[in-house]
Write a protein that holds these residues in place. Structure first.
Motif, PDB file in Angstrom:
ATOM      1  N   GLY A   1       0.811  -1.212   0.000  1.00 41.09           N
ATOM      2  CA  GLY A   1       0.000   0.000   0.000  1.00 41.09           C
ATOM      3  C   GLY A   1       0.842   1.257   0.000  1.00 41.09           C
ATOM      4  O   GLY A   1       0.537   2.232  -0.695  1.00 41.09           O
ATOM      5  N   LEU A   2       1.923   1.251   0.767  1.00 45.88           N
ATOM      6  CA  LEU A   2       2.812   2.412   0.810  1.00 45.88           C
ATOM      7  C   LEU A   2       3.486   2.639  -0.538  1.00 45.88           C
ATOM      8  O   LEU A   2       3.663   3.787  -0.970  1.00 45.88           O
ATOM      9  N   LYS A   3       3.847   1.555  -1.220  1.00 54.14           N
ATOM     10  CA  LYS A   3       4.456   1.688  -2.545  1.00 54.14           C
ATOM     11  C   LYS A   3       3.467   2.295  -3.537  1.00 54.14           C
ATOM     12  O   LYS A   3       3.837   3.124  -4.378  1.00 54.14           O
ATOM     13  N   VAL A   4       2.207   1.886  -3.424  1.00 57.32           N
ATOM     14  CA  VAL A   4       1.172   2.436  -4.305  1.00 57.32           C
ATOM     15  C   VAL A   4       1.036   3.941  -4.083  1.00 57.32           C
ATOM     16  O   VAL A   4       0.924   4.727  -5.031  1.00 57.32           O
ATOM     17  N   LEU A   5       1.074   4.361  -2.823  1.00 56.93           N
ATOM     18  CA  LEU A   5       0.926   5.784  -2.508  1.00 56.93           C
ATOM     19  C   LEU A   5       2.111   6.614  -2.988  1.00 56.93           C
ATOM     20  O   LEU A   5       1.973   7.809  -3.239  1.00 56.93           O
ATOM     21  N   ASP A   6       3.272   5.994  -3.105  1.00 57.05           N
ATOM     22  CA  ASP A   6       4.447   6.730  -3.594  1.00 57.05           C
ATOM     23  C   ASP A   6       4.216   7.283  -4.996  1.00 57.05           C
ATOM     24  O   ASP A   6       4.819   8.292  -5.383  1.00 57.05           O
ATOM     25  N   ALA A   7       3.349   6.619  -5.756  1.00 59.10           N
ATOM     26  CA  ALA A   7       3.079   7.051  -7.130  1.00 59.10           C
ATOM     27  C   ALA A   7       1.841   7.934  -7.225  1.00 59.10           C
ATOM     28  O   ALA A   7       1.458   8.347  -8.321  1.00 59.10           O
ATOM     29  N   ALA A   8       1.202   8.225  -6.095  1.00 64.01           N
ATOM     30  CA  ALA A   8       0.009   9.085  -6.090  1.00 64.01           C
ATOM     31  C   ALA A   8       0.465  10.534  -5.998  1.00 64.01           C
ATOM     32  O   ALA A   8       0.756  11.033  -4.917  1.00 64.01           O
ATOM     33  N   THR A   9       0.549  11.213  -7.131  1.00 63.56           N
ATOM     34  CA  THR A   9       1.256  12.499  -7.185  1.00 63.56           C
ATOM     35  C   THR A   9       0.397  13.712  -7.527  1.00 63.56           C
ATOM     36  O   THR A   9       0.928  14.815  -7.638  1.00 63.56           O
ATOM     37  N   ALA A  10      -0.909  13.536  -7.701  1.00 62.21           N
ATOM     38  CA  ALA A  10      -1.742  14.699  -8.040  1.00 62.21           C
ATOM     39  C   ALA A  10      -1.719  15.699  -6.883  1.00 62.21           C
ATOM     40  O   ALA A  10      -2.041  15.339  -5.746  1.00 62.21           O
ATOM     41  N   PRO A  11      -1.337  16.946  -7.133  1.00 61.54           N
ATOM     42  CA  PRO A  11      -1.181  17.924  -6.045  1.00 61.54           C
ATOM     43  C   PRO A  11      -2.449  18.132  -5.215  1.00 61.54           C
ATOM     44  O   PRO A  11      -2.367  18.393  -4.016  1.00 61.54           O
ATOM     45  N   GLU A  12      -3.618  18.016  -5.849  1.00 65.00           N
ATOM     46  CA  GLU A  12      -4.871  18.253  -5.134  1.00 65.00           C
ATOM     47  C   GLU A  12      -5.104  17.247  -4.011  1.00 65.00           C
ATOM     48  O   GLU A  12      -5.896  17.495  -3.098  1.00 65.00           O
ATOM     49  N   PHE A  13      -4.431  16.104  -4.087  1.00 63.35           N
ATOM     50  CA  PHE A  13      -4.676  15.035  -3.118  1.00 63.35           C
ATOM     51  C   PHE A  13      -3.495  14.822  -2.169  1.00 63.35           C
ATOM     52  O   PHE A  13      -3.399  13.780  -1.517  1.00 63.35           O
ATOM     53  N   THR A  14      -2.614  15.804  -2.088  1.00 59.00           N
ATOM     54  CA  THR A  14      -1.436  15.669  -1.223  1.00 59.00           C
ATOM     55  C   THR A  14      -1.820  15.345   0.215  1.00 59.00           C
ATOM     56  O   THR A  14      -1.234  14.453   0.853  1.00 59.00           O
ATOM     57  N   ALA A  15      -2.802  16.055   0.745  1.00 57.94           N
ATOM     58  CA  ALA A  15      -3.203  15.854   2.136  1.00 57.94           C
ATOM     59  C   ALA A  15      -3.800  14.468   2.351  1.00 57.94           C
ATOM     60  O   ALA A  15      -3.486  13.782   3.333  1.00 57.94           O
ATOM     61  N   LEU A  16      -4.655  14.039   1.445  1.00 59.16           N
ATOM     62  CA  LEU A  16      -5.292  12.730   1.594  1.00 59.16           C
ATOM     63  C   LEU A  16      -4.285  11.594   1.455  1.00 59.16           C
ATOM     64  O   LEU A  16      -4.389  10.580   2.150  1.00 59.16           O
ATOM     65  N   VAL A  17      -3.311  11.772   0.570  1.00 59.71           N
ATOM     66  CA  VAL A  17      -2.269  10.754   0.416  1.00 59.71           C
ATOM     67  C   VAL A  17      -1.458  10.640   1.708  1.00 59.71           C
ATOM     68  O   VAL A  17      -1.171   9.536   2.187  1.00 59.71           O
ATOM     69  N   ALA A  18      -1.117  11.780   2.296  1.00 63.99           N
ATOM     70  CA  ALA A  18      -0.368  11.766   3.553  1.00 63.99           C
ATOM     71  C   ALA A  18      -1.192  11.125   4.670  1.00 63.99           C
ATOM     72  O   ALA A  18      -0.667  10.358   5.493  1.00 63.99           O
ATOM     73  N   ASP A  19      -2.473  11.432   4.709  1.00 72.70           N
ATOM     74  CA  ASP A  19      -3.353  10.841   5.725  1.00 72.70           C
ATOM     75  C   ASP A  19      -3.407   9.325   5.572  1.00 72.70           C
ATOM     76  O   ASP A  19      -3.294   8.588   6.565  1.00 72.70           O
ATOM     77  N   ARG A  20      -3.577   8.838   4.348  1.00 74.56           N
ATOM     78  CA  ARG A  20      -3.638   7.394   4.108  1.00 74.56           C
ATOM     79  C   ARG A  20      -2.295   6.742   4.447  1.00 74.56           C
ATOM     80  O   ARG A  20      -2.253   5.645   5.005  1.00 74.56           O
ATOM     81  N   ARG A  21      -1.220   7.441   4.152  1.00 72.63           N
ATOM     82  CA  ARG A  21       0.099   6.912   4.509  1.00 72.63           C
ATOM     83  C   ARG A  21       0.222   6.771   6.031  1.00 72.63           C
ATOM     84  O   ARG A  21       0.755   5.779   6.536  1.00 72.63           O
ATOM     85  N   GLY A  22      -0.279   7.752   6.759  1.00 73.19           N
ATOM     86  CA  GLY A  22      -0.269   7.671   8.212  1.00 73.19           C
ATOM     87  C   GLY A  22      -1.056   6.478   8.723  1.00 73.19           C
ATOM     88  O   GLY A  22      -0.635   5.795   9.670  1.00 73.19           O
ATOM     89  N   ASP A  23      -2.210   6.209   8.101  1.00 77.55           N
ATOM     90  CA  ASP A  23      -3.019   5.054   8.496  1.00 77.55           C
ATOM     91  C   ASP A  23      -2.231   3.751   8.326  1.00 77.55           C
ATOM     92  O   ASP A  23      -2.284   2.861   9.185  1.00 77.55           O
ATOM     93  N   LEU A  24      -1.527   3.650   7.215  1.00 78.12           N
ATOM     94  CA  LEU A  24      -0.762   2.427   6.944  1.00 78.12           C
ATOM     95  C   LEU A  24       0.393   2.272   7.937  1.00 78.12           C
ATOM     96  O   LEU A  24       0.650   1.166   8.439  1.00 78.12           O
ATOM     97  N   PHE A  25       1.078   3.366   8.229  1.00 75.46           N
ATOM     98  CA  PHE A  25       2.156   3.300   9.213  1.00 75.46           C
ATOM     99  C   PHE A  25       1.615   2.894  10.586  1.00 75.46           C
ATOM    100  O   PHE A  25       2.208   2.068  11.288  1.00 75.46           O
ATOM    101  N   MET A  26       0.479   3.473  10.962  1.00 68.03           N
ATOM    102  CA  MET A  26      -0.084   3.167  12.274  1.00 68.03           C
ATOM    103  C   MET A  26      -0.490   1.703  12.359  1.00 68.03           C
ATOM    104  O   MET A  26      -0.329   1.053  13.401  1.00 68.03           O
ATOM    105  N   ALA A  27      -1.025   1.176  11.261  1.00 68.38           N
ATOM    106  CA  ALA A  27      -1.414  -0.236  11.237  1.00 68.38           C
ATOM    107  C   ALA A  27      -0.206  -1.151  11.398  1.00 68.38           C
ATOM    108  O   ALA A  27      -0.338  -2.279  11.875  1.00 68.38           O
ATOM    109  N   GLN A  28       0.965  -0.647  11.021  1.00 69.54           N
ATOM    110  CA  GLN A  28       2.206  -1.409  11.186  1.00 69.54           C
ATOM    111  C   GLN A  28       2.842  -1.198  12.556  1.00 69.54           C
ATOM    112  O   GLN A  28       3.870  -1.790  12.855  1.00 69.54           O
ATOM    113  N   GLY A  29       2.232  -0.331  13.347  1.00 70.15           N
ATOM    114  CA  GLY A  29       2.803  -0.027  14.654  1.00 70.15           C
ATOM    115  C   GLY A  29       3.920   0.986  14.607  1.00 70.15           C
ATOM    116  O   GLY A  29       4.651   1.154  15.589  1.00 70.15           O
ATOM    117  N   LYS A  30       4.048   1.696  13.495  1.00 70.11           N
ATOM    118  CA  LYS A  30       5.110   2.692  13.345  1.00 70.11           C
ATOM    119  C   LYS A  30       4.546   4.063  13.721  1.00 70.11           C
ATOM    120  O   LYS A  30       4.164   4.869  12.875  1.00 70.11           O
TER     121      LYS A  30
END
Length: 229
Positions: free
Chosen positions: A148-177
């Motif tokens: 999932g994190l690799k998929v988000l690395d390619a999500a580059t549309a500027p309008e969705f920067t905040a949502l991409v960061a939020d989703r990345r945070g969710d994935l990190f938290m699910a990993q205990g990071k």
């Protein structure tokens, strides 16, 4: 006088014949190219409109199947759209719609395939990013966090920067990071429009790990107030 005019006309005619002999082919081919280009442009516009109408009709069929919860028919129509109209923007919308039904029906592998196609073939960066955001969520549900994190690395549309960061945070938290999640959510909070209600959810996520925006300054002020008493 008549003879003189006749001679002048003959000279002009001879000059025109000479000019046409030298430049006639060039002029003819130039006209052919110009008129051919104009016809091709009109033909291309007609073809585009025709393709759009046909793709739109198929999307309506797909949308009806999706509304009825028919995942199999939705997938079939999307596969047909994908084959016949792969570059039509509405086909990418069809992929997102099909994936939603597939997720609702527990068909995670099918949803991954639909979203991956849109992520890789979407005409616009915005549509590709939306597909990657949703694909990351499906991967998270399958506990495929690194993917999932690799998929988000390619999500580059500027309008969705905040949502991409939020989703990345969710994935990190699910990993205990927790530290990585905090950094990602802070980036999401900073990038998000303060008027959006969703920003409160990001703030709540930060608060759940003791990193609510403004918490540290408030604590420092409280400590300073206590020390002065």
């Amino acid at each position: 006088m008549a003879t003189q005019l006749d001679l002048q006309e003959q000279e002009q005619l001879d000059a025109l014949k000479s000019f046409w002999k030298k430049q006639g082919n060039l002029i003819t081919w130039t006209l052919v190219l110009v008129l051919g280009g104009f016809a091709a442009w009109n033909g291309w516009n007609f073809w585009q409109r025709d393709q759009g109408v046909k793709a739109g009709a198929m999307f309506e069929e797909l949308d009806r199947a999706a509304a009825a919860g028919d995942a199999e028919k939705t997938a079939r129509v999307f596969a047909d759209m994908r084959q016949r109209f792969p570059k039509a923007p509405i086909t990418q919308q069809g992929g997102l719609t099909a994936a939603k039904v597939q997720v609702d029906k527990g068909q995670s592998d099918a949803a991954k395939a639909s979203l991956t196609w849109v992520a890789e073939n979407g005409v616009e960066d915005e549509m590709r990013t939306i597909a990657r955001l949703r694909l990351a969520a499906v991967l998270a549900d399958a506990k495929q966090f690194d993917e999932g994190l690799k998929v988000l690395d390619a999500a580059t549309a500027p309008e969705f920067t905040a949502l991409v960061a939020d989703r990345r945070g969710d994935l990190f938290m699910a990993q205990g990071k927790k530290a990585e999640a905090r950094t990602a959510w802070q980036a999401a909070y900073a990038a998000m429009d303060p008027k959006l209600d969703y920003r409160r959810l990001v703030e709540a996520k930060l608060g759940s790990i003791g990193a609510a925006p403004g918490a540290a300054p408030a604590a420092a002020a409280s400590a300073a107030s206590g020390a002065s008493k």
